[in-house]
Scaffold this motif. Sequence first.
Motif, PDB file in Angstrom:
ATOM      1  N   ASP A  85       0.942  -1.024  -0.022  1.00  0.00           N
ATOM      2  CA  ASP A  85       0.088  -0.324  -0.158  1.00  0.00           C
ATOM      3  C   ASP A  85       0.924   1.208   0.039  1.00  0.00           C
ATOM      4  O   ASP A  85       0.411   2.377  -0.391  1.00  0.00           O
ATOM      5  N   ALA A  86       2.107   1.036   0.249  1.00  0.00           N
ATOM      6  CA  ALA A  86       2.741   2.478   0.376  1.00  0.00           C
ATOM      7  C   ALA A  86       2.968   3.093  -1.161  1.00  0.00           C
ATOM      8  O   ALA A  86       3.309   2.271  -2.162  1.00  0.00           O
ATOM      9  N   ALA A  87       2.441   4.164  -1.110  1.00  0.00           N
ATOM     10  CA  ALA A  87       2.322   4.935  -2.286  1.00  0.00           C
ATOM     11  C   ALA A  87       1.814   6.209  -2.062  1.00  0.00           C
ATOM     12  O   ALA A  87       1.804   6.744  -0.886  1.00  0.00           O
ATOM     13  N   GLU A  88       1.613   7.042  -3.163  1.00  0.00           N
ATOM     14  CA  GLU A  88       0.836   8.344  -2.906  1.00  0.00           C
ATOM     15  C   GLU A  88      -0.438   8.315  -3.355  1.00  0.00           C
ATOM     16  O   GLU A  88      -0.994   7.792  -4.173  1.00  0.00           O
ATOM     17  N   TYR A  89      -1.169   8.999  -2.420  1.00  0.00           N
ATOM     18  CA  TYR A  89      -2.648   8.992  -2.901  1.00  0.00           C
ATOM     19  C   TYR A  89      -3.248  10.339  -3.053  1.00  0.00           C
ATOM     20  O   TYR A  89      -2.950  11.506  -2.432  1.00  0.00           O
ATOM     21  N   PHE A  90      -4.304  10.297  -3.901  1.00  0.00           N
ATOM     22  CA  PHE A  90      -4.758  11.867  -4.388  1.00  0.00           C
ATOM     23  C   PHE A  90      -6.379  11.570  -4.276  1.00  0.00           C
ATOM     24  O   PHE A  90      -6.785  10.685  -4.636  1.00  0.00           O
ATOM     25  N   CYS A  91      -6.850  12.733  -3.683  1.00  0.00           N
ATOM     26  CA  CYS A  91      -8.199  12.930  -3.722  1.00  0.00           C
ATOM     27  C   CYS A  91      -8.537  13.815  -4.713  1.00  0.00           C
ATOM     28  O   CYS A  91      -7.800  14.778  -4.796  1.00  0.00           O
ATOM     29  N   ALA A  92      -9.610  13.571  -5.288  1.00  0.00           N
ATOM     30  CA  ALA A  92     -10.326  14.773  -6.423  1.00  0.00           C
ATOM     31  C   ALA A  92     -11.661  14.948  -6.429  1.00  0.00           C
ATOM     32  O   ALA A  92     -12.346  14.124  -5.973  1.00  0.00           O
ATOM     33  N   VAL A  93     -11.993  16.195  -6.808  1.00  0.00           N
ATOM     34  CA  VAL A  93     -13.492  16.485  -6.844  1.00  0.00           C
ATOM     35  C   VAL A  93     -13.841  17.200  -8.171  1.00  0.00           C
ATOM     36  O   VAL A  93     -13.139  17.606  -8.924  1.00  0.00           O
ATOM     37  N   THR A  94     -15.014  16.826  -8.572  1.00  0.00           N
ATOM     38  CA  THR A  94     -15.473  17.452 -10.055  1.00  0.00           C
ATOM     39  C   THR A  94     -15.216  18.953  -9.796  1.00  0.00           C
ATOM     40  O   THR A  94     -15.790  19.585  -9.055  1.00  0.00           O
ATOM     41  N   LEU A 103     -11.365  17.348 -13.152  1.00  0.00           N
ATOM     42  CA  LEU A 103     -11.240  17.222 -11.768  1.00  0.00           C
ATOM     43  C   LEU A 103     -10.274  17.956 -11.346  1.00  0.00           C
ATOM     44  O   LEU A 103      -9.169  18.585 -11.866  1.00  0.00           O
ATOM     45  N   PHE A 104     -10.572  18.351  -9.913  1.00  0.00           N
ATOM     46  CA  PHE A 104      -9.460  19.147  -9.191  1.00  0.00           C
ATOM     47  C   PHE A 104      -8.858  18.239  -8.141  1.00  0.00           C
ATOM     48  O   PHE A 104      -9.653  17.697  -7.310  1.00  0.00           O
ATOM     49  N   PHE A 105      -7.577  18.139  -8.070  1.00  0.00           N
ATOM     50  CA  PHE A 105      -6.847  17.254  -7.449  1.00  0.00           C
ATOM     51  C   PHE A 105      -6.471  17.929  -6.071  1.00  0.00           C
ATOM     52  O   PHE A 105      -5.859  19.103  -6.254  1.00  0.00           O
ATOM     53  N   GLY A 106      -6.283  17.248  -4.929  1.00  0.00           N
ATOM     54  CA  GLY A 106      -5.266  17.653  -3.768  1.00  0.00           C
ATOM     55  C   GLY A 106      -4.194  17.520  -3.949  1.00  0.00           C
ATOM     56  O   GLY A 106      -3.762  16.959  -5.086  1.00  0.00           O
ATOM     57  N   THR A 107      -2.959  17.972  -2.966  1.00  0.00           N
ATOM     58  CA  THR A 107      -1.790  17.839  -2.934  1.00  0.00           C
ATOM     59  C   THR A 107      -1.217  16.436  -2.940  1.00  0.00           C
ATOM     60  O   THR A 107      -0.009  16.255  -3.078  1.00  0.00           O
ATOM     61  N   GLY A 108      -2.141  15.436  -2.499  1.00  0.00           N
ATOM     62  CA  GLY A 108      -1.459  14.236  -2.139  1.00  0.00           C
ATOM     63  C   GLY A 108      -1.073  13.775  -0.790  1.00  0.00           C
ATOM     64  O   GLY A 108      -0.639  14.797  -0.020  1.00  0.00           O
ATOM     65  N   THR A 109      -1.272  12.743  -0.534  1.00  0.00           N
ATOM     66  CA  THR A 109      -0.745  11.987   0.599  1.00  0.00           C
ATOM     67  C   THR A 109       0.262  10.927   0.476  1.00  0.00           C
ATOM     68  O   THR A 109      -0.271   9.730  -0.128  1.00  0.00           O
ATOM     69  N   ARG A 110       1.454  11.075   0.865  1.00  0.00           N
ATOM     70  CA  ARG A 110       2.331   9.903   0.771  1.00  0.00           C
ATOM     71  C   ARG A 110       2.306   8.863   2.035  1.00  0.00           C
ATOM     72  O   ARG A 110       2.160   9.475   3.175  1.00  0.00           O
ATOM     73  N   LEU A 111       1.923   7.824   1.606  1.00  0.00           N
ATOM     74  CA  LEU A 111       1.812   6.572   2.800  1.00  0.00           C
ATOM     75  C   LEU A 111       3.242   5.649   2.745  1.00  0.00           C
ATOM     76  O   LEU A 111       3.331   5.299   1.889  1.00  0.00           O
ATOM     77  N   THR A 112       3.674   5.889   4.074  1.00  0.00           N
ATOM     78  CA  THR A 112       4.755   4.901   4.372  1.00  0.00           C
ATOM     79  C   THR A 112       4.035   3.565   5.311  1.00  0.00           C
ATOM     80  O   THR A 112       3.429   4.003   6.127  1.00  0.00           O
ATOM     81  N   VAL A 113       4.346   2.586   4.628  1.00  0.00           N
ATOM     82  CA  VAL A 113       4.054   1.451   5.557  1.00  0.00           C
ATOM     83  C   VAL A 113       5.579   0.687   6.317  1.00  0.00           C
ATOM     84  O   VAL A 113       6.466   0.298   5.639  1.00  0.00           O
ATOM     85  N   ILE A 114       5.491   0.550   7.862  1.00  0.00           N
ATOM     86  CA  ILE A 114       6.544   0.320   8.585  1.00  0.00           C
ATOM     87  C   ILE A 114       6.262  -1.159   8.884  1.00  0.00           C
ATOM     88  O   ILE A 114       5.303  -1.556   9.266  1.00  0.00           O
TER      89      ILE A 114
ATOM     90  N   GLN B  41       2.826  19.433  -4.812  1.00  0.00           N
ATOM     91  CA  GLN B  41       1.855  20.218  -5.559  1.00  0.00           C
ATOM     92  C   GLN B  41       0.680  19.575  -6.019  1.00  0.00           C
ATOM     93  O   GLN B  41      -0.256  20.231  -6.923  1.00  0.00           O
ATOM     94  N   GLY B  42       0.759  18.253  -6.021  1.00  0.00           N
ATOM     95  CA  GLY B  42      -0.301  17.695  -6.727  1.00  0.00           C
ATOM     96  C   GLY B  42      -0.298  17.667  -8.238  1.00  0.00           C
ATOM     97  O   GLY B  42       0.763  18.019  -8.844  1.00  0.00           O
ATOM     98  N   LEU B  43      -1.482  17.470  -8.944  1.00  0.00           N
ATOM     99  CA  LEU B  43      -1.529  17.572 -10.085  1.00  0.00           C
ATOM    100  C   LEU B  43      -2.154  18.833 -10.694  1.00  0.00           C
ATOM    101  O   LEU B  43      -3.303  19.255 -10.009  1.00  0.00           O
ATOM    102  N   ARG B  44      -1.466  19.526 -11.610  1.00  0.00           N
ATOM    103  CA  ARG B  44      -2.125  20.873 -12.045  1.00  0.00           C
ATOM    104  C   ARG B  44      -2.356  20.588 -13.677  1.00  0.00           C
ATOM    105  O   ARG B  44      -1.620  20.128 -14.358  1.00  0.00           O
ATOM    106  N   LEU B  45      -3.734  21.218 -13.973  1.00  0.00           N
ATOM    107  CA  LEU B  45      -4.220  21.018 -15.107  1.00  0.00           C
ATOM    108  C   LEU B  45      -3.691  21.943 -16.237  1.00  0.00           C
ATOM    109  O   LEU B  45      -3.553  23.354 -16.075  1.00  0.00           O
ATOM    110  N   ILE B  46      -2.992  21.496 -17.325  1.00  0.00           N
ATOM    111  CA  ILE B  46      -2.432  22.576 -18.426  1.00  0.00           C
ATOM    112  C   ILE B  46      -3.515  22.727 -19.411  1.00  0.00           C
ATOM    113  O   ILE B  46      -3.884  23.860 -19.653  1.00  0.00           O
TER     114      ILE B  46
END
Lengths: 115, 115
Positions: A85-94, A103-114, B41-46
């Motif tokens: 599951d270690a990866a970066e996760y992005f939330c997005a909204v119309t 879609l408008f994306f958030g800046t992301g959350t990087r998940l680390t699994v120990i 910075q997440g994803l920015r639309l070009i």
Amino acid sequence: AQSVTQLGSHVSVSEGALVLLRCNYSSSVPPYLFWYVQYPNQGLQLLLKYTTGATLVKGINGFEAEFKKSETSFHLTKPSAHMSDAAEYFCAVTRSWTGANNLFFGTGTRLTVIP
Amino acid sequence: DGGITQSPKYLFRKEGQNVTLSCEQNLNHDAMYWYRQDPGQGLRLIYYSQIVNDFQKGDIAEGYSVSREKKESFPLTVTSAQKNPTAFYLCASSKGGQGIAYEQYFGPGTRLTVT
């Protein structure tokens, strides 16, 4: 205007522990919400989406998210973290219902699994 | 297999040169998108395109240009006017249609380095 805030740019959990990634949105129209995952140097893959209907949405790899209109939230959870599951996760909204299918994306959350 | 291809995976250019990034999809999607991804910075639309021979600027279009002559193809040119072109570039596609937020499918990305 639509926007997404992801609280915590980095989250660390132990293997087997609960994963909780937070997403709050702002939208002037009924929102469609998405969670995507990105592994290093790869594109994004859809985990799950909320459009209408049931507010608890199940996705791939054991992830789920609950749409809470009163809290304007769409947090992502998984009961037991796995190393994969270690990866970066992005939330997005119309962005809009009348414009393009953007879609408008958030800046992301990087998940680390120990381990 | 249906999907989106981006080439090349890594691209190196000298400052002052224009460079074109390729994006091809065989999903029969009407809409295509270009995003830029920078750390934190997440994803920015070009740019985005809803239909052949039509495209619109996104949030950070300055210094970029696109064309949409075929449904399957949406190349992005990074011009010498783009002040900070080094980034990871992602192409995406989706079904078209207003009022419905179809999920976007992403290519593997092109990492552009300009020195």
